[in-house]
Design an enzyme around this catalytic site. Structure first.
Site, PDB file in Angstrom:
ATOM      1  N   ASP A 270      48.878  24.975 -71.134  1.00 55.03           N
ATOM      2  CA  ASP A 270      47.724  24.431 -70.410  1.00 55.03           C
ATOM      3  C   ASP A 270      48.164  23.340 -69.444  1.00 55.03           C
ATOM      4  OD1 ASP A 270      47.885  22.077 -71.961  1.00 55.03           O
ATOM      5  OD2 ASP A 270      46.694  23.017 -73.533  1.00 55.03           O
TER       6      ASP A 270
ATOM      7  N   LYS B 157      43.007  24.047 -67.450  1.00 51.64           N
ATOM      8  CA  LYS B 157      42.000  23.650 -66.484  1.00 51.64           C
ATOM      9  C   LYS B 157      42.684  23.079 -65.258  1.00 51.64           C
ATOM     10  CE  LYS B 157      39.157  22.197 -70.315  1.00 51.64           C
ATOM     11  NZ  LYS B 157      38.493  21.088 -71.001  1.00 51.64           N
TER      12      LYS B 157
ATOM     13  N   MET C 214      41.585  10.326 -72.863  1.00 48.76           N
ATOM     14  CA  MET C 214      40.607  10.952 -71.971  1.00 48.76           C
ATOM     15  C   MET C 214      39.371  10.089 -71.748  1.00 48.76           C
ATOM     16  SD  MET C 214      40.953  14.795 -73.655  1.00 48.76           S
ATOM     17  CE  MET C 214      41.136  14.154 -75.322  1.00 48.76           C
TER      18      MET C 214
END
Lengths: 266, 266
Positions: B43, B65, B179
């Site tokens: 990823d 993503k 995050m």
């Protein structure tokens, strides 16, 4: 000799995390540092399988605590690192787990800072990560554990465990207790008194990620009794929370049981 | 073909932590797993310098993503791992950091469990450890931080941040927020409202342990304003607590400043 030593370039110290026990869980950077070292200063949490990877001719200094041996005091270790570096040596200070998680590595870093010795910190897989991976138990999991925290269950002689029990008794956070075996009854009592359900599953792991790994699983309230039936040799890690239930489910489904003895004695 | 596939031995999946970014912070076990793989499913948090270590001829599948791209939904990733293993492939599922700390690795493990696919979990250095080591900042330090906890500052669309602020506002525990950039103003407001001093030092790190690493240091109350002056490209890690003050002191004493911009703007 004195003038020769003075003109000698100062060495360098690597504060290196050796990981949880399995030599394959060393990082490439740790392996490189060990390969560059003239001297490796290690303690009792570094398993012999990792010491066996050190090249012949590299001086190995054991500063660890062992039964019937007094450990080298932290201040002496700090001074030793400075002295070796000043003598031009490349030094690896090899510590179990990660040097900056309960490793007192920061105290050594402070001493090196003060003395103006070049040093580098090499992180290591901490026991919580190694034991979790080996047991296929997540430390966080959506909807089960939104975070994870690490505390130490060790206390200074004659002092109470100085922990914020109310905050620790959070069913949505995975709680990992390092070095908690001696005080586990007090830990369990305080957590349940603050509302953590006695049914909360716990995984207790000794020598995690090594061939000697042993584990038990028990509900929190039954843990002190369950521990009486096992003889762990070495520091024990406790992982407390709903994630330990996931490990149990996986164990039930797997050929290779995750808990050698699943003691649900409550 | 169908019968040939049926007779084919089922493959194996390694859920592998790629660490924080520096390819040298891969473990030996991660390197071995990547070396055995027929397919690597990765990823966006896995840097290109690590992908560059994958041998030619190994199929690489990007499920991450990216701006202007929709990521592959988690359910599809889970199914892909099962399908590849059933086709006899040795699969490495490569994830930034540690697969069992905010990595959704446990959801993939659950799917593999359910499908009866053999798998192994390889832990990785999580961002908190990598960034701390690079900044010479401990996560715990006697008398300064008795423990450390990791939470995520990410929220699902239109839902409030579901965190126990009172418990998090503990000056004696290092708080690491993964995050959290999008919601940092709300995080700071809640922590200070619950009594965490606004003067608490914070280290914010982007792309930690890579050549592109950038950092700022600021007191908690000044953090949202300080962040307006920098453009971080990539996820940002916040390390909140007195340990960040240790990093600042070390920075002041060192030739190589630990914070590229120390924004104490309060």
């Amino acid at each position: 000799m004195v003038s020769a030593e003075r003109s000698m370039a100062v060495g360098k110290v690597y504060l290196v995390g050796a990981g949880p026990g399995d030599p394959e869980l060393l990082t490439l950077k740790a392996v490189r540092a060990i390969g560059e070292a003239d001297v490796v200063v290690y303690d009792r949490l570094v398993p012999s399988s990792i010491l066996a990877t050190i090249a012949d001719g590299v001086l190995q200094i054991n500063v660890g605590k062992q039964a019937a041996h007094h450990p080298v005091p932290q201040e002496e270790i700090n001074e030793m690192l400075v002295r070796l570096a000043r003598a031009g040596r490349t030094v690896v200070r090899l510590k179990g787990g990660d040097p900056f998680i309960f490793g007192r590595g920061s105290e050594e870093a402070a001493e090196l800072d003060q003395a103006g010795i070049p040093y580098e910190v090499v992180p290591g897989i901490t026991a919580a990560q190694g034991c979790a991976a080996a047991a296929r138990m997540p430390l966080t999991h959506r909807g089960v554990a939104s975070g994870v925290r690490y505390v130490t269950g060790h206390r200074k002689a004659n002092e109470p465990l100085d922990l914020d029990w109310k905050s620790l008794a959070d069913p949505d956070t995975t709680l990992v207790v390092y070095m908690g075996l001696a005080n586990i009854a007090e830990i369990v009592r305080n957590l349940t008194a603050q509302g953590l359900p006695g049914t909360t599953p716990v995984l207790a792991v000794c020598q995690g990620t090594t061939a000697q790994e042993s584990r038990i699983c028990a509900p929190l309230e039954a843990l002190p009794v369950a521990l009486k039936d096992v003889s762990f040799s070495g520091p024990v890690l406790f992982i407390i929370g709903k994630v330990a239930g996931i490990a149990l489910e996986r164990s039930a489904r797997s050929d290779a049981a995750i808990c050698e003895a699943i003691s649900v004695v409550a």
